[in-house]
Design an enzyme around this catalytic site. Sequence first.
Site, PDB file in Angstrom:
ATOM      1  N   LEU A   1       8.459  89.022  14.391  1.00 22.34           N
ATOM      2  CA  LEU A   1       9.635  89.913  14.326  1.00 22.34           C
ATOM      3  C   LEU A   1      10.909  89.167  14.736  1.00 22.34           C
ATOM      4  O   LEU A   1      11.917  89.778  15.048  1.00 22.34           O
ATOM      5  CB  LEU A   1       9.450  91.185  15.178  1.00 22.34           C
ATOM      6  CG  LEU A   1       8.318  92.110  14.738  1.00 22.34           C
ATOM      7  CD1 LEU A   1       8.253  93.352  15.629  1.00 22.34           C
ATOM      8  CD2 LEU A   1       8.491  92.553  13.273  1.00 22.34           C
TER       9      LEU A   1
ATOM     10  N   TYR B   1       6.930  80.237  -5.660  1.00 20.11           N
ATOM     11  CA  TYR B   1       7.865  81.309  -6.020  1.00 20.11           C
ATOM     12  C   TYR B   1       9.133  80.736  -6.619  1.00 20.11           C
ATOM     13  O   TYR B   1       9.671  79.756  -6.109  1.00 20.11           O
ATOM     14  CB  TYR B   1       8.301  82.117  -4.785  1.00 20.11           C
ATOM     15  CG  TYR B   1       7.215  82.621  -3.877  1.00 20.11           C
ATOM     16  CD1 TYR B   1       5.946  82.943  -4.363  1.00 20.11           C
ATOM     17  CD2 TYR B   1       7.464  82.788  -2.523  1.00 20.11           C
ATOM     18  CE1 TYR B   1       4.965  83.419  -3.499  1.00 20.11           C
ATOM     19  CE2 TYR B   1       6.487  83.263  -1.660  1.00 20.11           C
ATOM     20  CZ  TYR B   1       5.239  83.569  -2.151  1.00 20.11           C
ATOM     21  OH  TYR B   1       4.280  84.029  -1.296  1.00 20.11           O
ATOM     22  N   PHE B   2       9.645  81.412  -7.615  1.00 20.90           N
ATOM     23  CA  PHE B   2      10.982  81.110  -8.112  1.00 20.90           C
ATOM     24  C   PHE B   2      11.963  81.950  -7.275  1.00 20.90           C
ATOM     25  O   PHE B   2      11.935  81.833  -6.065  1.00 20.90           O
ATOM     26  CB  PHE B   2      11.027  81.244  -9.637  1.00 20.90           C
ATOM     27  CG  PHE B   2      10.383  80.009 -10.255  1.00 20.90           C
ATOM     28  CD1 PHE B   2       9.012  79.769 -10.128  1.00 20.90           C
ATOM     29  CD2 PHE B   2      11.159  79.033 -10.838  1.00 20.90           C
ATOM     30  CE1 PHE B   2       8.436  78.588 -10.589  1.00 20.90           C
ATOM     31  CE2 PHE B   2      10.587  77.854 -11.314  1.00 20.90           C
ATOM     32  CZ  PHE B   2       9.229  77.633 -11.187  1.00 20.90           C
TER      33      PHE B   2
ATOM     34  N   SER C   1       7.037  77.204  -3.080  1.00 18.81           N
ATOM     35  CA  SER C   1       8.334  77.465  -3.699  1.00 18.81           C
ATOM     36  C   SER C   1       8.556  76.515  -4.858  1.00 18.81           C
ATOM     37  O   SER C   1       8.066  75.371  -4.842  1.00 18.81           O
ATOM     38  CB  SER C   1       9.419  77.245  -2.648  1.00 18.81           C
ATOM     39  OG  SER C   1      10.681  77.171  -3.253  1.00 18.81           O
TER      40      SER C   1
ATOM     41  N   TYR D   1      13.733  72.121   4.440  1.00 24.98           N
ATOM     42  CA  TYR D   1      12.950  73.300   4.039  1.00 24.98           C
ATOM     43  C   TYR D   1      12.053  72.946   2.843  1.00 24.98           C
ATOM     44  O   TYR D   1      10.847  73.203   2.850  1.00 24.98           O
ATOM     45  CB  TYR D   1      13.886  74.474   3.682  1.00 24.98           C
ATOM     46  CG  TYR D   1      13.214  75.519   2.823  1.00 24.98           C
ATOM     47  CD1 TYR D   1      12.319  76.419   3.379  1.00 24.98           C
ATOM     48  CD2 TYR D   1      13.444  75.572   1.444  1.00 24.98           C
ATOM     49  CE1 TYR D   1      11.665  77.350   2.577  1.00 24.98           C
ATOM     50  CE2 TYR D   1      12.800  76.496   0.645  1.00 24.98           C
ATOM     51  CZ  TYR D   1      11.913  77.382   1.218  1.00 24.98           C
ATOM     52  OH  TYR D   1      11.265  78.292   0.426  1.00 24.98           O
TER      53      TYR D   1
ATOM     54  N   LYS E   1       7.678  72.581   2.353  1.00 21.31           N
ATOM     55  CA  LYS E   1       6.796  73.168   1.331  1.00 21.31           C
ATOM     56  C   LYS E   1       5.983  72.075   0.644  1.00 21.31           C
ATOM     57  O   LYS E   1       4.794  72.254   0.354  1.00 21.31           O
ATOM     58  CB  LYS E   1       7.607  73.971   0.310  1.00 21.31           C
ATOM     59  CG  LYS E   1       8.259  75.223   0.889  1.00 21.31           C
ATOM     60  CD  LYS E   1       7.231  76.244   1.390  1.00 21.31           C
ATOM     61  CE  LYS E   1       7.848  77.431   2.089  1.00 21.31           C
ATOM     62  NZ  LYS E   1       6.890  78.320   2.740  1.00 21.31           N
TER      63      LYS E   1
HETATM   64  C1  UD1 Z   1      16.466  78.238  -2.888  1.00 17.47           C
HETATM   65  C2  UD1 Z   1      15.220  77.582  -3.366  1.00 17.47           C
HETATM   66  C3  UD1 Z   1      14.040  78.467  -3.169  1.00 17.47           C
HETATM   67  C4  UD1 Z   1      13.983  78.953  -1.753  1.00 17.47           C
HETATM   68  C5  UD1 Z   1      15.242  79.709  -1.449  1.00 17.47           C
HETATM   69  C6  UD1 Z   1      15.180  80.200  -0.018  1.00 17.47           C
HETATM   70  C7  UD1 Z   1      15.589  76.069  -5.255  1.00 17.47           C
HETATM   71  C8  UD1 Z   1      15.649  75.908  -6.735  1.00 17.47           C
HETATM   72  N1  UD1 Z   1      15.301  77.277  -4.788  1.00 17.47           N
HETATM   73  O1  UD1 Z   1      16.776  79.192  -3.832  1.00 17.47           O
HETATM   74  O2  UD1 Z   1      12.878  77.761  -3.473  1.00 17.47           O
HETATM   75  O3  UD1 Z   1      12.852  79.753  -1.554  1.00 17.47           O
HETATM   76  O4  UD1 Z   1      16.346  78.821  -1.610  1.00 17.47           O
HETATM   77  O5  UD1 Z   1      16.398  80.665   0.434  1.00 17.47           O
HETATM   78  O6  UD1 Z   1      15.781  75.144  -4.515  1.00 17.47           O
HETATM   79  N2  UD1 Z   1      24.859  81.398  -5.223  1.00 17.47           N
HETATM   80  C9  UD1 Z   1      26.221  81.637  -5.356  1.00 17.47           C
HETATM   81  N3  UD1 Z   1      26.866  82.291  -4.348  1.00 17.47           N
HETATM   82  C10 UD1 Z   1      26.226  82.708  -3.215  1.00 17.47           C
HETATM   83  C11 UD1 Z   1      24.827  82.462  -3.080  1.00 17.47           C
HETATM   84  C12 UD1 Z   1      24.181  81.794  -4.103  1.00 17.47           C
HETATM   85  O7  UD1 Z   1      26.830  81.276  -6.366  1.00 17.47           O
HETATM   86  O8  UD1 Z   1      26.874  83.286  -2.324  1.00 17.47           O
HETATM   87  C13 UD1 Z   1      24.149  80.709  -6.303  1.00 17.47           C
HETATM   88  C14 UD1 Z   1      23.532  79.385  -5.860  1.00 17.47           C
HETATM   89  O9  UD1 Z   1      24.455  78.344  -6.017  1.00 17.47           O
HETATM   90  C15 UD1 Z   1      22.351  79.277  -6.818  1.00 17.47           C
HETATM   91  C16 UD1 Z   1      21.968  80.736  -7.102  1.00 17.47           C
HETATM   92  O10 UD1 Z   1      23.078  81.514  -6.708  1.00 17.47           O
HETATM   93  O11 UD1 Z   1      22.765  78.679  -7.996  1.00 17.47           O
HETATM   94  C17 UD1 Z   1      20.739  81.197  -6.315  1.00 17.47           C
HETATM   95  O12 UD1 Z   1      20.942  80.860  -4.956  1.00 17.47           O
HETATM   96  P1  UD1 Z   1      19.958  81.382  -3.802  1.00 17.47           P
HETATM   97  O13 UD1 Z   1      19.780  82.839  -3.918  1.00 17.47           O
HETATM   98  O14 UD1 Z   1      20.467  80.835  -2.518  1.00 17.47           O
HETATM   99  O15 UD1 Z   1      18.570  80.750  -4.168  1.00 17.47           O
HETATM  100  P2  UD1 Z   1      18.171  79.227  -4.512  1.00 17.47           P
HETATM  101  O16 UD1 Z   1      19.114  78.293  -3.873  1.00 17.47           O
HETATM  102  O17 UD1 Z   1      17.966  79.134  -5.968  1.00 17.47           O
END
Ligand code: UD1
Length: 338
Positions: A35, A177-178, A126, A151, A155
Amino acid sequence: MQQHILVTGGAGYIGAHTLVELINAGYRVTAIDTLERSEFRIIEGVERIISKKIDFHQIDCLDAVALNSVFERNTFSSVIHFAAYKSVNESVEKPLRYYKNNVGSLMTLLEVMKRNKIRDLIFSSSCTVYGQPDQIPVDESAPFKKAESPYGQTKQICEQILENVISEGFRIVSLRYFNPIGAHPSAEIGELPIGSPNNLVPYVTQTAAGVREKLVVFGNDYDTPDGSCIRDFIHVSDVAIAHVKALEFLINRTEASLFDAFNLGTGVGVSVLELVNKFIQVTGMKLPYIIGPRRPGDVEKVFANPQRINQAFGWRTKYTLEESLLHAWNWEKKIRNR
Ligand code: UD1
């Protein structure tokens, strides 16, 4: 006999959704969680959905004595190990903490499982293990590239450990996971980000709710159709259901030891700007956003080839992107009104 499953990190985002699906599928569950990064109200949300009490213990997987006592008091058939830290940024600042928690808890769990002769394990991995893959959609045979963060490295290390320990009689499925998003359709459970969210969808919903002033889209100069990054966003309940399928897969296998890793994604790449526009469309909410610089460590595009998991588990995603975003928004409204 009813199978009894231990779920570590059961109060976490994916863990809690998996508790619901396990119980719906007829399994008995015991959940443990520190928690530290969630709250007991998530377990209460699970209890409301399934109209049953959850056998829950506040325990750290690094605590071998406490963990062992849970094993001694129960006869588990399998373990699903979610308990881990998941913030990319934080892992860069506190790598030691990440290695200790993510790798250390897995080691402790494996030792306790071995001592108690429990050999079936499902592990939360991941797509980050691939780094930026050469080929997209990425399949499971893609090599591990240099991890972008501690991180990501935890994994990769955990998967390597798991592949090695099968010689001690473990049967292991690792699920890569994606990008899990959304919340349970009931809005009783969902993600509880700590402080300012790092992940895209919680930031989007908090911005629409007025908690954050505006969303920053990290880069629109990538080599993608609209210039923003591409990801494979998957409904968290679809992720949860895949864990139930993974259990069935393990139960039906006759090998004395095995390690297998599967991509857990939809197979569809969606850009950050597409997701933002879809959110505005399905919720009718305003979502102020600006384009900012690229975020260090982000890969340009990644989405799954989910063929192996589709075939081996007989599993397909159930929810659309629209539903995922609507469920995420319903959950955000719920926690704001509490
Ligand atoms: C990453 C990891 C994933 C991990 C996760 C945990 C990769 C491909 N993925 O996900 O394995 O489990 O982190 O947190 O490495 N974005 C914005 N603005 C924001 C937040 C995000 O533009 O405020 C964009 C990011 O640049 C990215 C996308 O949204 O392109 C997804 O981001 P996010 O949700 O943080 O996930 P990942 O980075 O893909």
